[in-house]
Scaffold this active site. Structure first.
Site, mmCIF file in Angstrom:
data_model
loop_
_atom_site.group_PDB
_atom_site.id
_atom_site.type_symbol
_atom_site.label_atom_id
_atom_site.label_comp_id
_atom_site.label_asym_id
_atom_site.label_seq_id
_atom_site.Cartn_x
_atom_site.Cartn_y
_atom_site.Cartn_z
ATOM 1 N N PHE A 65 17.604 17.082 -35.000
ATOM 2 C CA PHE A 65 18.824 17.275 -35.884
ATOM 3 C C PHE A 65 18.785 18.668 -36.404
ATOM 4 O O PHE A 65 18.016 18.912 -37.446
ATOM 5 C CB PHE A 65 18.639 16.123 -36.792
ATOM 6 C CG PHE A 65 19.846 15.934 -37.795
ATOM 7 C CD1 PHE A 65 21.120 15.641 -37.599
ATOM 8 C CD2 PHE A 65 19.593 16.529 -39.295
ATOM 9 C CE1 PHE A 65 22.052 15.524 -38.653
ATOM 10 C CE2 PHE A 65 20.545 16.258 -40.102
ATOM 11 C CZ PHE A 65 21.703 15.836 -39.758
ATOM 12 N N GLY A 66 19.611 19.597 -36.046
ATOM 13 C CA GLY A 66 19.785 20.888 -36.725
ATOM 14 C C GLY A 66 20.667 21.155 -37.694
ATOM 15 O O GLY A 66 21.999 21.571 -37.471
ATOM 16 N N LEU A 67 20.268 20.852 -38.868
ATOM 17 C CA LEU A 67 21.197 21.318 -39.985
ATOM 18 C C LEU A 67 20.913 22.363 -40.823
ATOM 19 O O LEU A 67 21.369 23.291 -41.066
ATOM 20 C CB LEU A 67 21.486 19.870 -40.914
ATOM 21 C CG LEU A 67 22.340 20.355 -42.294
ATOM 22 C CD1 LEU A 67 23.820 20.467 -42.199
ATOM 23 C CD2 LEU A 67 21.964 18.755 -43.006
ATOM 24 N N THR A 68 19.384 22.113 -41.116
ATOM 25 C CA THR A 68 18.859 23.174 -42.243
ATOM 26 C C THR A 68 18.626 24.529 -41.561
ATOM 27 O O THR A 68 18.223 24.825 -40.724
ATOM 28 C CB THR A 68 17.435 22.517 -42.866
ATOM 29 O OG1 THR A 68 17.770 21.273 -43.040
ATOM 30 C CG2 THR A 68 16.883 23.544 -43.954
ATOM 31 N N GLY A 118 19.985 24.938 -47.251
ATOM 32 C CA GLY A 118 18.906 23.784 -47.416
ATOM 33 C C GLY A 118 19.920 22.728 -47.910
ATOM 34 O O GLY A 118 20.567 21.846 -47.511
ATOM 35 N N GLU A 139 15.675 15.438 -45.997
ATOM 36 C CA GLU A 139 16.931 14.645 -45.832
ATOM 37 C C GLU A 139 17.634 14.703 -47.473
ATOM 38 O O GLU A 139 18.166 13.617 -47.725
ATOM 39 C CB GLU A 139 16.633 13.037 -45.492
ATOM 40 C CG GLU A 139 16.325 13.311 -43.752
ATOM 41 C CD GLU A 139 16.672 12.106 -42.952
ATOM 42 O OE1 GLU A 139 17.691 11.364 -43.395
ATOM 43 O OE2 GLU A 139 15.933 11.824 -42.049
ATOM 44 N N SER A 198 15.250 15.040 -54.111
ATOM 45 C CA SER A 198 15.563 14.023 -55.174
ATOM 46 C C SER A 198 16.584 14.586 -56.253
ATOM 47 O O SER A 198 17.654 13.760 -56.519
ATOM 48 C CB SER A 198 14.427 13.804 -56.099
ATOM 49 O OG SER A 198 13.186 13.219 -55.303
ATOM 50 N N HIS A 246 -9.349 5.205 -56.152
ATOM 51 C CA HIS A 246 -10.559 5.397 -55.754
ATOM 52 C C HIS A 246 -11.534 6.384 -56.351
ATOM 53 O O HIS A 246 -12.741 6.537 -55.781
ATOM 54 C CB HIS A 246 -9.949 5.905 -54.344
ATOM 55 C CG HIS A 246 -9.557 4.853 -53.261
ATOM 56 N ND1 HIS A 246 -8.310 4.373 -53.245
ATOM 57 C CD2 HIS A 246 -10.192 4.560 -52.188
ATOM 58 C CE1 HIS A 246 -8.099 3.444 -52.474
ATOM 59 N NE2 HIS A 246 -9.186 3.576 -51.488
HETATM 60 N N1 CAA Z 1 29.839 10.660 -45.751
HETATM 61 C C1 CAA Z 1 31.140 11.122 -45.189
HETATM 62 N N2 CAA Z 1 31.909 12.076 -45.893
HETATM 63 C C2 CAA Z 1 31.341 12.874 -46.687
HETATM 64 C C3 CAA Z 1 30.205 12.537 -47.301
HETATM 65 C C4 CAA Z 1 29.538 11.174 -46.669
HETATM 66 N N3 CAA Z 1 28.226 10.755 -47.190
HETATM 67 N N4 CAA Z 1 29.664 13.152 -48.406
HETATM 68 C C5 CAA Z 1 30.526 14.110 -48.807
HETATM 69 N N5 CAA Z 1 31.478 13.821 -47.563
HETATM 70 C C6 CAA Z 1 32.835 14.682 -47.401
HETATM 71 C C7 CAA Z 1 33.481 14.784 -48.706
HETATM 72 O O1 CAA Z 1 34.319 13.538 -49.004
HETATM 73 C C8 CAA Z 1 34.182 15.958 -48.630
HETATM 74 O O2 CAA Z 1 35.571 15.740 -47.559
HETATM 75 P P1 CAA Z 1 37.053 15.893 -48.531
HETATM 76 O O3 CAA Z 1 37.185 17.207 -49.148
HETATM 77 O O4 CAA Z 1 37.907 15.589 -47.304
HETATM 78 O O5 CAA Z 1 37.035 14.786 -49.564
HETATM 79 C C9 CAA Z 1 33.369 17.017 -47.766
HETATM 80 O O6 CAA Z 1 32.443 15.983 -47.166
HETATM 81 C C10 CAA Z 1 32.429 17.839 -48.697
HETATM 82 O O7 CAA Z 1 32.020 17.010 -49.613
HETATM 83 P P2 CAA Z 1 31.375 17.659 -50.968
HETATM 84 O O8 CAA Z 1 32.435 18.424 -51.674
HETATM 85 O O9 CAA Z 1 30.620 16.611 -51.588
HETATM 86 O O10 CAA Z 1 30.191 18.838 -50.414
HETATM 87 P P3 CAA Z 1 29.058 19.804 -51.106
HETATM 88 O O11 CAA Z 1 29.152 20.612 -50.354
HETATM 89 O O12 CAA Z 1 29.308 19.512 -52.676
HETATM 90 O O13 CAA Z 1 27.543 18.878 -50.970
HETATM 91 C C11 CAA Z 1 25.826 17.709 -50.930
HETATM 92 C C12 CAA Z 1 27.343 17.761 -50.860
HETATM 93 C C13 CAA Z 1 25.748 15.994 -51.071
HETATM 94 C C14 CAA Z 1 25.198 18.336 -51.854
HETATM 95 C C15 CAA Z 1 25.384 17.979 -49.391
HETATM 96 O O14 CAA Z 1 25.537 19.345 -49.311
HETATM 97 C C16 CAA Z 1 24.050 17.460 -49.208
HETATM 98 O O15 CAA Z 1 23.850 16.302 -48.635
HETATM 99 N N6 CAA Z 1 22.829 18.366 -49.063
HETATM 100 C C17 CAA Z 1 21.698 18.051 -48.815
HETATM 101 C C18 CAA Z 1 21.297 18.551 -47.331
HETATM 102 C C19 CAA Z 1 20.440 17.468 -46.644
HETATM 103 O O16 CAA Z 1 20.152 16.377 -46.915
HETATM 104 N N7 CAA Z 1 19.588 18.059 -45.608
HETATM 105 C C20 CAA Z 1 18.600 17.344 -45.050
HETATM 106 C C21 CAA Z 1 18.421 18.053 -43.821
HETATM 107 S S1 CAA Z 1 17.789 16.939 -42.578
HETATM 108 C C22 CAA Z 1 16.131 16.660 -42.795
HETATM 109 O O17 CAA Z 1 15.393 16.919 -43.781
HETATM 110 C C23 CAA Z 1 15.600 16.276 -41.611
HETATM 111 C C24 CAA Z 1 14.041 15.802 -41.476
HETATM 112 O O18 CAA Z 1 13.528 15.757 -40.485
HETATM 113 C C25 CAA Z 1 13.049 15.923 -42.627
#
Ligand code: CAA
Length: 378
Positions: free
Chosen positions: A121-124, A129, A361, A364, A336
């Site tokens: 899964f390529g997000l970061t 981040g 993911e 906190s 321990h």
């Molecule tokens: N489901 C569906 N839609 C969603 C949603 C959800 N859970 N969360 C937000 N949205 C939608 C919102 O409704 C909004 O849409 P509308 O404008 O139409 O209403 C849109 O997405 C934008 O949402 P936000 O304004 O809330 O977005 P934001 O920029 O403020 O960011 C955030 C929200 C929660 C901070 C997000 O950026 C986030 O989750 N950041 C963390 C990223 C993350 O978890 N990365 C992990 C990488 S993977 C990993 O770590 C893998 C590994 O293997 C370890």
């Protein structure tokens, strides 16, 4: 939440596999930073991938609760194997199931769910981040091909993945609206494996940098519609946070189990450690918190299975399980004593493995933002 007979039997089956096959490999995987190719194959043969995917797409046709149970059990034995399992299932399989069309499901979902292919899964990215919508990887449609340029980092299983589901933007100034999701296959020209990280914990898992240089993919590899990528990934992370919670829980339970064994077999002043009230108090505290985390995780899994909103509950489950997981592994080491810091006991591995759960993911602090927005409204 009381598990029914079907879930209890499934838990027993995975527990036996975890105890007999996964646990004996855990120390070596950690010490040698070795990816568990053998366990990955065996978990596929057991049908553990795609537990929540219908049989017609190569899955087991079970549910998210079964999946959470399986992640907990595997992670109790080995966090490195647990993170591979969780990332492959929740982060690579799930978005194709959520947003893929029938052709994409036939082509990619089925082999991923059967364990014939590995997914990631390529997000970061280096500058995206916690602020996932700040994606800088770009995409351009030219003729029948999308051309991707950019770098993804900290990608679980990146170097061994056959298929990566990633985000890219057609214009960073558009924010999340510009982001789309794509499927890129290993071997595509311009898809380059970057450095592999040397980590504190989860050392048997692979964490990679992936570089895309004029990487051309067919336009059929777009997942959903253009501009849907951010929401597909957020929805994917809702499910992923259940499994990271289950992973944190499994490691915490492993630490408790190891500590129970230790206090029942070690004495001070001719008295078993388990007979001291101060030890009992610590065990009672973490035992209760582990059970509370399990309830949150099972609740969010049940909500997902019922097709109900779970953003808040999944974030709570992940936040709480990783928090008490750090506490439980820390207390395990304290009980321990110096021995807990040595390789003679597994608790030093548990605390190193657990730390990722407060970061991956969504940290906190990000979970608290998600929870607060759900409670307070935007
Ligand atoms: N489901 C569906 N839609 C969603 C949603 C959800 N859970 N969360 C937000 N949205 C939608 C919102 O409704 C909004 O849409 P509308 O404008 O139409 O209403 C849109 O997405 C934008 O949402 P936000 O304004 O809330 O977005 P934001 O920029 O403020 O960011 C955030 C929200 C929660 C901070 C997000 O950026 C986030 O989750 N950041 C963390 C990223 C993350 O978890 N990365 C992990 C990488 S993977 C990993 O770590 C893998 C590994 O293997 C370890």
């Amino acid at each position: 939440m009381i598990l029914n007979d079907k879930h209890l039997q499934f838990k027993k089956k995975v527990k036996e596999f975890a105890d007999n096959v996964v646990a004996p490999r855990a120390i070596e995987l950690d010490l040698k930073s070795e990816f568990p190719h053998d366990l990955v194959k065996k978990m596929g043969e057991m049908g553990l991938y795609g537990l929540f995917i219908p049989k017609k797409y190569g899955g087991a046709g079970l549910d998210t609760l079964s999946y959470a149970i399986a992640v907990e059990e595997i992670s109790r034995a080995c966090g490195s194997t647990g993170i591979f399992f969780a990332a492959h299932s929740s982060l690579a399989i799930a978005p194709i199931y959520i947003a893929g069309n029938e052709i994409q499901k036939q082509k990619w979902l089925i082999p991923l769910a059967k364990g014939e292919k590995i997914g990631s899964f390529g997000l970061t990215e280096p500058n995206a981040g916690s602020d996932a919508s700040a994606t800088e990887t770009t995409v351009k449609l030219i003729g029948d091909e999308y051309i991707i340029n950019g770098t993804k980092c900290f990608i679980t299983s990146g170097h061994v993945a056959d298929v990566i589901v990633l985000t890219a933007t057609k214009d960073p100034s558009l924010g999340y609206h510009g982001i789309s999701a794509f499927i890129v296959e290993k071997g595509t020209p311009g898809f380059i494996l970057g450095k592999e990280e040397d980590k504190l914990g989860l050392r048997g898992s692979i964490t990679s940098e992936l570089i895309f240089e004029d990487c051309k993919i067919p336009k059929e590899n777009l997942l959903g519609n253009e501009g849907d990528g951010f929401k597909i990934f957020m929805q994917t992370l809702d499910g992923g946070r259940i499994s990271i919670g289950a992973l944190a829980l499994g490691i915490a339970q492993g630490a408790l189990d190891a500590t129970v064994k230790f206090v029942k077999t070690n004495s001070k002043n001719n008295r078993l450690l388990s007979r001291y009230q101060s030890i009992q108090s610590m065990i009672a505290e973490i035992g209760t918190e582990i059970e509370a985390a399990r309830l949150l995780i099972h609740q969010s899994a049940a909500l997902k299975d019922a097709g109900k909103p779970l953003t808040k509950e999944a974030a709570m489950a992940k936040y709480y399980a990783s928090k008490i997981g750090m506490k439980a592994t820390n207390i395990a080491i304290e009980i321990h004593g110096m021995l807990g810091l040595t390789k003679k006991y597994p608790v030093e591995r548990f605390i190193r493995d657990e730390k990722l759960m407060e970061i991956g993911e969504g940290t906190s602090e990000i979970q608290k933002i998600v929870i607060a927005r759900q409670i307070l409204g935007k």
